[in-house]
Motif scaffolding. Structure first.
Motif, PDB file in Angstrom:
ATOM      1  N   ASP A  56       0.749  -1.047  -0.047  1.00 54.83           N
ATOM      2  CA  ASP A  56       0.020   0.031   0.177  1.00 54.83           C
ATOM      3  C   ASP A  56       0.956   1.256   0.114  1.00 54.83           C
ATOM      4  N   PRO A  57       0.714   2.031  -1.208  1.00 50.81           N
ATOM      5  CA  PRO A  57       1.279   3.289  -1.000  1.00 50.81           C
ATOM      6  C   PRO A  57       1.313   4.056   0.195  1.00 50.81           C
ATOM      7  N   TYR A  58       0.347   4.425   0.663  1.00 52.71           N
ATOM      8  CA  TYR A  58       0.073   5.114   2.052  1.00 52.71           C
ATOM      9  C   TYR A  58       0.929   4.504   3.013  1.00 52.71           C
ATOM     10  N   LYS A  59       1.133   3.322   3.251  1.00 53.67           N
ATOM     11  CA  LYS A  59       1.964   2.689   4.257  1.00 53.67           C
ATOM     12  C   LYS A  59       3.477   3.055   4.068  1.00 53.67           C
ATOM     13  N   VAL A  60       3.603   2.669   2.559  1.00 54.14           N
ATOM     14  CA  VAL A  60       5.097   2.845   2.366  1.00 54.14           C
ATOM     15  C   VAL A  60       5.873   4.274   2.763  1.00 54.14           C
ATOM     16  N   LEU A  61       4.792   5.338   2.449  1.00 51.98           N
ATOM     17  CA  LEU A  61       5.312   6.763   2.644  1.00 51.98           C
ATOM     18  C   LEU A  61       4.677   7.240   4.165  1.00 51.98           C
ATOM     19  N   GLY A  62       4.100   6.193   4.945  1.00 52.37           N
ATOM     20  CA  GLY A  62       3.975   6.453   6.402  1.00 52.37           C
ATOM     21  C   GLY A  62       2.913   7.384   6.590  1.00 52.37           C
ATOM     22  N   VAL A  63       1.839   7.605   5.615  1.00 57.20           N
ATOM     23  CA  VAL A  63       0.794   8.837   5.692  1.00 57.20           C
ATOM     24  C   VAL A  63      -0.640   8.237   5.792  1.00 57.20           C
ATOM     25  N   THR A  64      -1.528   8.953   6.007  1.00 54.69           N
ATOM     26  CA  THR A  64      -2.953   8.500   6.139  1.00 54.69           C
ATOM     27  C   THR A  64      -3.663   8.885   4.745  1.00 54.69           C
ATOM     28  N   ARG A  65      -4.537   8.141   4.516  1.00 53.66           N
ATOM     29  CA  ARG A  65      -5.229   8.445   3.197  1.00 53.66           C
ATOM     30  C   ARG A  65      -5.783   9.925   2.916  1.00 53.66           C
ATOM     31  N   ASP A  66      -5.963  10.740   4.048  1.00 55.24           N
ATOM     32  CA  ASP A  66      -6.557  12.112   3.568  1.00 55.24           C
ATOM     33  C   ASP A  66      -5.419  13.030   3.920  1.00 55.24           C
ATOM     34  N   VAL A  67      -3.983  12.651   3.456  1.00 54.89           N
ATOM     35  CA  VAL A  67      -2.881  13.394   3.690  1.00 54.89           C
ATOM     36  C   VAL A  67      -2.949  14.488   2.761  1.00 54.89           C
ATOM     37  N   SER A  68      -2.642  15.634   2.734  1.00 55.87           N
ATOM     38  CA  SER A  68      -2.552  16.848   1.827  1.00 55.87           C
ATOM     39  C   SER A  68      -1.242  16.650   0.936  1.00 55.87           C
ATOM     40  N   GLU A  69      -1.376  17.276  -0.254  1.00 53.88           N
ATOM     41  CA  GLU A  69      -0.393  17.343  -1.200  1.00 53.88           C
ATOM     42  C   GLU A  69       1.019  17.837  -0.542  1.00 53.88           C
ATOM     43  N   ALA A  70       0.881  18.760   0.151  1.00 53.11           N
ATOM     44  CA  ALA A  70       2.266  19.339   0.784  1.00 53.11           C
ATOM     45  C   ALA A  70       2.755  18.276   1.732  1.00 53.11           C
TER      46      ALA A  70
ATOM     47  N   THR B 182       8.037   4.874  -6.373  1.00 52.00           N
ATOM     48  CA  THR B 182       6.965   4.338  -6.712  1.00 52.00           C
ATOM     49  C   THR B 182       5.538   4.598  -6.189  1.00 52.00           C
ATOM     50  N   ALA B 183       5.560   4.527  -4.845  1.00 54.15           N
ATOM     51  CA  ALA B 183       4.528   5.241  -4.255  1.00 54.15           C
ATOM     52  C   ALA B 183       4.014   6.591  -4.195  1.00 54.15           C
ATOM     53  N   TYR B 184       5.049   7.421  -4.359  1.00 55.09           N
ATOM     54  CA  TYR B 184       5.046   8.781  -4.527  1.00 55.09           C
ATOM     55  C   TYR B 184       4.485   9.160  -6.016  1.00 55.09           C
ATOM     56  N   ASP B 185       4.848   8.272  -7.114  1.00 50.34           N
ATOM     57  CA  ASP B 185       4.621   8.677  -8.358  1.00 50.34           C
ATOM     58  C   ASP B 185       3.119   8.539  -8.435  1.00 50.34           C
ATOM     59  N   LEU B 186       2.450   7.391  -7.890  1.00 55.89           N
ATOM     60  CA  LEU B 186       1.055   7.101  -7.791  1.00 55.89           C
ATOM     61  C   LEU B 186       0.277   8.312  -7.036  1.00 55.89           C
ATOM     62  N   LEU B 187       0.672   8.450  -5.829  1.00 55.86           N
ATOM     63  CA  LEU B 187      -0.089   9.143  -5.164  1.00 55.86           C
ATOM     64  C   LEU B 187      -0.108  10.630  -5.364  1.00 55.86           C
ATOM     65  N   ASN B 188       0.934  10.919  -6.126  1.00 54.46           N
ATOM     66  CA  ASN B 188       1.041  12.472  -6.501  1.00 54.46           C
ATOM     67  C   ASN B 188       0.326  12.856  -7.561  1.00 54.46           C
ATOM     68  N   ASP B 189      -0.002  11.964  -8.278  1.00 56.41           N
ATOM     69  CA  ASP B 189      -0.896  12.233  -9.381  1.00 56.41           C
ATOM     70  C   ASP B 189      -2.558  11.943  -9.003  1.00 56.41           C
ATOM     71  N   PRO B 190      -3.100  13.274  -8.959  1.00 57.72           N
ATOM     72  CA  PRO B 190      -4.490  13.194  -8.466  1.00 57.72           C
ATOM     73  C   PRO B 190      -5.194  12.093  -9.150  1.00 57.72           C
ATOM     74  N   ALA B 191      -5.193  11.848 -10.410  1.00 58.46           N
ATOM     75  CA  ALA B 191      -5.975  10.927 -11.073  1.00 58.46           C
ATOM     76  C   ALA B 191      -5.600   9.660 -10.570  1.00 58.46           C
ATOM     77  N   LYS B 192      -4.646   9.291 -10.699  1.00 60.22           N
ATOM     78  CA  LYS B 192      -4.196   7.766 -10.228  1.00 60.22           C
ATOM     79  C   LYS B 192      -4.398   7.693  -8.823  1.00 60.22           C
ATOM     80  N   ARG B 193      -4.357   8.573  -8.025  1.00 58.02           N
ATOM     81  CA  ARG B 193      -4.683   8.366  -6.438  1.00 58.02           C
ATOM     82  C   ARG B 193      -6.199   8.045  -6.157  1.00 58.02           C
ATOM     83  N   ALA B 194      -6.887   8.861  -7.005  1.00 57.32           N
ATOM     84  CA  ALA B 194      -8.371   8.543  -6.893  1.00 57.32           C
ATOM     85  C   ALA B 194      -8.618   7.258  -7.461  1.00 57.32           C
TER      86      ALA B 194
END
Length: 301
Positions: A4-18, A51-63
């Motif tokens: 799970d990319p959220y777990k890889v980056l150590g953030v929650t699913r509602d994390v802001s872009e910043a 890889t995790a950041y590449d997915l979550l940093n793209d709004p469309a892919k994250r959705a």
């Protein structure tokens, strides 16, 4: 299966872009191969973080990921219809009909499943790879070449355009992840951070600098050498230049869009490092006959 990319980056699913960007930078810096030579675990961690950041940093892919449409690697998850869903779409064959299994439209279900798989595009573009690059101020100002070491130990040559600034992203086409089938490779996206300089201060497109000036040059004027980010230049100081006076060197600022800003030079009067008896005696005698302008200004306040 990718984690799970959220777990890889150590953030929650509602994390802001910043906050997402901050978490990525922190982990990428910690796990970067340049700081962990020969450490395979750190290298794998760096790849996973990228890889995790590449997915979550793209709004469309994250959705899409949040909806379960793609997995953590960005691949589409095939959606298989349930029997009831299929039956409800088929008004002539209701679920639990008297004619048994044939009423489920089973053949249609499998035809759709395998048909969808057969129609899936076997060619998919590669993912973009993201990196961070710190530059010295003069290197960013003048441009140049840098070499980045990638997680797989390969070298990536990067051209730094003159006038590069903090927050700017350099794109190297085709230097990202490999495509699938005939899909084109992704790009390398390099986010730049420019370290401040001890002498030159950037304000917009202009450079600001303080220039020490001797008493002789302040009184008599003349040509003095002034540092600029592209090298020293000669500048004329007018006679009777006061401390704090600002002179402009046109076109010596930062490049932007084919034009350049200016360099502003603030004069700072500097006395000799060692006491000068002759100068002290002269000023002492001169001050008795010439009222000091600063004192006059103070008396008018």
């Amino acid at each position: 299966m990718s984690e799970d990319p959220y777990k890889v980056l150590g953030v929650t699913r509602d994390v802001s872009e910043a906050d997402l960007r901050t978490a990525y930078r922190k982990l990428a810096k910690k796990l970067h191969p340049d700081l962990n030579p020969g450490n395979k675990k750190a290298e794998e961690g760096f790849k996973a973080v990228a890889t995790a950041y590449d997915l979550l940093n793209d709004p469309a892919k994250r959705a899409q990921f949040d909806r379960g449409e793609i997995d953590a690697s960005g691949s589409e998850r095939p959606r298989q219809p349930y029997y009831r869903e299929q039956a409800e779409r088929d008004a002539g064959h209701p679920y639990g009909g008297e004619q048994g299994f044939g009423d489920f439209g089973g053949e249609d279900i499998f035809a759709q499943m395998f048909g969808r798989a057969g129609r899936a595009d076997p060619n998919r573009a590669g993912a973009d790879a993201r990196y961070r690059l710190e530059l010295d101020f003069l290197e960013a100002f003048n441009g140049g070449k840098r070499t980045l070491t990638l997680p797989d130990s390969q070298a990536l040559d990067v051209t730094i355009p003159p006038g590069t600034r903090t927050g700017q992203t350099l794109r190297l086409r085709g230097k990202g992840g490999s495509g699938i089938g005939k899909g084109l490779p992704g790009d390398a996206l390099i986010e730049v951070e420019v370290r401040p300089h001890s002498l030159f201060k950037l304000k917009g497109d202009d450079i600001h600098i303080d220039l020490p000036l001797s008493l002789r040059d302040a009184v008599l004027g003349g040509r003095v050498s002034v540092p600029t980010p592209s090298g020293p230049v000669s500048m004329t100081v007018p006679k009777w230049s006061n401390a704090g006076a600002v002179l402009r060197l046109k076109g010596k600022g930062m490049v932007r869009g084919g034009a350049s800003g200016d360099e502003y030079v603030t004069l700072r009067l500097t006395l000799p490092s060692e006491p000068d008896a002759e100068l002290q005696d002269f000023v002492s005698r001169w001050g008795t006959t010439k009222p000091h302008e600063t004192r006059q200004a103070e008396e008018t306040l």
